[in-house]
Design a protein around this motif. Structure first.
Motif, PDB file in Angstrom:
ATOM      1  N   ARG A 187      57.940  47.306  39.599  1.00 53.00           N
ATOM      2  CA  ARG A 187      56.513  47.527  39.381  1.00 53.00           C
ATOM      3  C   ARG A 187      56.169  47.387  37.895  1.00 53.00           C
ATOM      4  O   ARG A 187      55.183  46.756  37.518  1.00 53.00           O
ATOM      5  CB  ARG A 187      56.102  48.912  39.885  1.00 53.00           C
ATOM      6  CG  ARG A 187      54.594  49.173  39.807  1.00 53.00           C
ATOM      7  CD  ARG A 187      54.272  50.628  40.040  1.00 53.00           C
ATOM      8  NE  ARG A 187      54.806  51.506  39.016  1.00 53.00           N
ATOM      9  CZ  ARG A 187      54.300  51.657  37.789  1.00 53.00           C
ATOM     10  NH1 ARG A 187      53.252  50.960  37.418  1.00 53.00           N
ATOM     11  NH2 ARG A 187      54.844  52.493  36.930  1.00 53.00           N
ATOM     12  N   ARG A 188      57.016  47.978  37.051  1.00 52.51           N
ATOM     13  CA  ARG A 188      56.782  47.889  35.597  1.00 52.51           C
ATOM     14  C   ARG A 188      56.903  46.455  35.097  1.00 52.51           C
ATOM     15  O   ARG A 188      56.116  46.016  34.258  1.00 52.51           O
ATOM     16  CB  ARG A 188      57.755  48.786  34.849  1.00 52.51           C
ATOM     17  CG  ARG A 188      57.451  50.247  35.017  1.00 52.51           C
ATOM     18  CD  ARG A 188      58.450  51.095  34.283  1.00 52.51           C
ATOM     19  NE  ARG A 188      58.202  52.499  34.568  1.00 52.51           N
ATOM     20  CZ  ARG A 188      58.505  53.462  33.756  1.00 52.51           C
ATOM     21  NH1 ARG A 188      59.079  53.207  32.600  1.00 52.51           N
ATOM     22  NH2 ARG A 188      58.254  54.709  34.090  1.00 52.51           N
ATOM     23  N   LEU A 189      57.889  45.726  35.610  1.00 47.13           N
ATOM     24  CA  LEU A 189      58.059  44.331  35.220  1.00 47.13           C
ATOM     25  C   LEU A 189      56.850  43.502  35.642  1.00 47.13           C
ATOM     26  O   LEU A 189      56.329  42.701  34.861  1.00 47.13           O
ATOM     27  CB  LEU A 189      59.330  43.748  35.834  1.00 47.13           C
ATOM     28  CG  LEU A 189      59.589  42.268  35.552  1.00 47.13           C
ATOM     29  CD1 LEU A 189      59.779  42.024  34.054  1.00 47.13           C
ATOM     30  CD2 LEU A 189      60.780  41.784  36.342  1.00 47.13           C
ATOM     31  N   ALA A 190      56.384  43.706  36.861  1.00 52.06           N
ATOM     32  CA  ALA A 190      55.213  42.972  37.346  1.00 52.06           C
ATOM     33  C   ALA A 190      53.983  43.305  36.506  1.00 52.06           C
ATOM     34  O   ALA A 190      53.184  42.416  36.170  1.00 52.06           O
ATOM     35  CB  ALA A 190      54.961  43.284  38.820  1.00 52.06           C
ATOM     36  N   ALA A 191      53.846  44.571  36.131  1.00 50.46           N
ATOM     37  CA  ALA A 191      52.703  44.984  35.300  1.00 50.46           C
ATOM     38  C   ALA A 191      52.781  44.359  33.910  1.00 50.46           C
ATOM     39  O   ALA A 191      51.777  43.867  33.384  1.00 50.46           O
ATOM     40  CB  ALA A 191      52.647  46.499  35.197  1.00 50.46           C
ATOM     41  N   SER A 192      53.965  44.348  33.314  1.00 50.21           N
ATOM     42  CA  SER A 192      54.097  43.752  31.981  1.00 50.21           C
ATOM     43  C   SER A 192      53.899  42.242  32.046  1.00 50.21           C
ATOM     44  O   SER A 192      53.321  41.653  31.134  1.00 50.21           O
ATOM     45  CB  SER A 192      55.436  44.110  31.347  1.00 50.21           C
ATOM     46  OG  SER A 192      56.494  43.465  32.004  1.00 50.21           O
ATOM     47  N   ASN A 193      54.368  41.616  33.120  1.00 47.61           N
ATOM     48  CA  ASN A 193      54.125  40.176  33.284  1.00 47.61           C
ATOM     49  C   ASN A 193      52.631  39.892  33.409  1.00 47.61           C
ATOM     50  O   ASN A 193      52.132  38.928  32.832  1.00 47.61           O
ATOM     51  CB  ASN A 193      54.872  39.638  34.508  1.00 47.61           C
ATOM     52  CG  ASN A 193      56.352  39.465  34.257  1.00 47.61           C
ATOM     53  OD1 ASN A 193      56.804  39.491  33.117  1.00 47.61           O
ATOM     54  ND2 ASN A 193      57.095  39.293  35.327  1.00 47.61           N
ATOM     55  N   ALA A 194      51.939  40.732  34.151  1.00 45.29           N
ATOM     56  CA  ALA A 194      50.492  40.549  34.320  1.00 45.29           C
ATOM     57  C   ALA A 194      49.778  40.706  32.978  1.00 45.29           C
ATOM     58  O   ALA A 194      48.859  39.940  32.659  1.00 45.29           O
ATOM     59  CB  ALA A 194      49.951  41.536  35.348  1.00 45.29           C
ATOM     60  N   LEU A 195      50.201  41.682  32.179  1.00 41.17           N
ATOM     61  CA  LEU A 195      49.600  41.871  30.851  1.00 41.17           C
ATOM     62  C   LEU A 195      49.874  40.676  29.938  1.00 41.17           C
ATOM     63  O   LEU A 195      49.059  40.347  29.075  1.00 41.17           O
ATOM     64  CB  LEU A 195      50.121  43.153  30.204  1.00 41.17           C
ATOM     65  CG  LEU A 195      49.607  44.456  30.802  1.00 41.17           C
ATOM     66  CD1 LEU A 195      50.338  45.641  30.182  1.00 41.17           C
ATOM     67  CD2 LEU A 195      48.106  44.584  30.594  1.00 41.17           C
ATOM     68  N   ALA A 196      51.024  40.037  30.146  1.00 41.38           N
ATOM     69  CA  ALA A 196      51.396  38.887  29.318  1.00 41.38           C
ATOM     70  C   ALA A 196      50.759  37.596  29.829  1.00 41.38           C
ATOM     71  O   ALA A 196      50.973  36.533  29.249  1.00 41.38           O
ATOM     72  CB  ALA A 196      52.906  38.740  29.284  1.00 41.38           C
ATOM     73  N   GLY A 197      50.010  37.711  30.911  1.00 39.05           N
ATOM     74  CA  GLY A 197      49.339  36.532  31.447  1.00 39.05           C
ATOM     75  C   GLY A 197      50.162  35.752  32.452  1.00 39.05           C
ATOM     76  O   GLY A 197      49.781  34.667  32.868  1.00 39.05           O
ATOM     77  N   ILE A 198      51.305  36.290  32.832  1.00 39.41           N
ATOM     78  CA  ILE A 198      52.141  35.632  33.844  1.00 39.41           C
ATOM     79  C   ILE A 198      51.613  36.042  35.213  1.00 39.41           C
ATOM     80  O   ILE A 198      51.535  37.232  35.537  1.00 39.41           O
ATOM     81  CB  ILE A 198      53.621  36.034  33.695  1.00 39.41           C
ATOM     82  CG1 ILE A 198      54.130  35.646  32.310  1.00 39.41           C
ATOM     83  CG2 ILE A 198      54.466  35.404  34.789  1.00 39.41           C
ATOM     84  CD1 ILE A 198      55.498  36.198  31.970  1.00 39.41           C
ATOM     85  N   LYS A 199      51.259  35.050  35.998  1.00 41.13           N
ATOM     86  CA  LYS A 199      50.641  35.313  37.292  1.00 41.13           C
ATOM     87  C   LYS A 199      51.665  35.916  38.258  1.00 41.13           C
ATOM     88  O   LYS A 199      52.771  35.413  38.419  1.00 41.13           O
ATOM     89  CB  LYS A 199      50.074  34.023  37.882  1.00 41.13           C
ATOM     90  CG  LYS A 199      49.254  34.253  39.117  1.00 41.13           C
ATOM     91  CD  LYS A 199      48.560  32.984  39.549  1.00 41.13           C
ATOM     92  CE  LYS A 199      47.716  33.286  40.774  1.00 41.13           C
ATOM     93  NZ  LYS A 199      46.985  32.109  41.215  1.00 41.13           N
TER      94      LYS A 199
END
Length: 103
Positions: free
Chosen positions: A38-50
């Motif tokens: 969940r944390r990885l997905a959230a950080s990816n989303a913040l970084a603009g990774i879909k």
């Protein structure tokens, strides 16, 4: 699921508590891995990774299905333990009781 696990723990009794402890440890590991994901997905989303919603859904559904599967196996194992010595009981799991693991 925790309620079902506690019921199985009572049913198995203290002589077989290691089996329940193993399942609890696996469930705790699932929780930790899910949180890390969940944390990885959230950080990816913040970084603009879909983030793929479908993949996320499959990930969490797989974990839930595996938890249900493990509880089902534990329940059938507890039934076999409960009926040890009952010659009319048809075991859920056909264990090789007399074989050596080195064979």
């Amino acid at each position: 699921m925790n309620k079902r696990l506690k019921e199985l723990e009572k049913k198995l009794g203290p002589e077989h508590k290691e089996i329940v402890h193993f399942v609890k440890h696996v469930f705790d590991e699932f929780d930790q891995r899910s949180e890390a994901h969940r944390r990885l997905a959230a950080s990816n989303a913040l970084a603009g990774i879909k983030v793929s919603g479908t993949e996320e859904k499959v990930f969490y559904e797989t974990i839930d299905e595996t938890r249900r599967w493990m509880l089902d196996v534990l329940e059938r194992t507890s039934q076999d333990i409960e009926h040890i010595g009952d010659k009319h009981w048809h075991k859920n799991f056909k264990d090789d009781e007399g074989s050596s693991p080195n064979k």
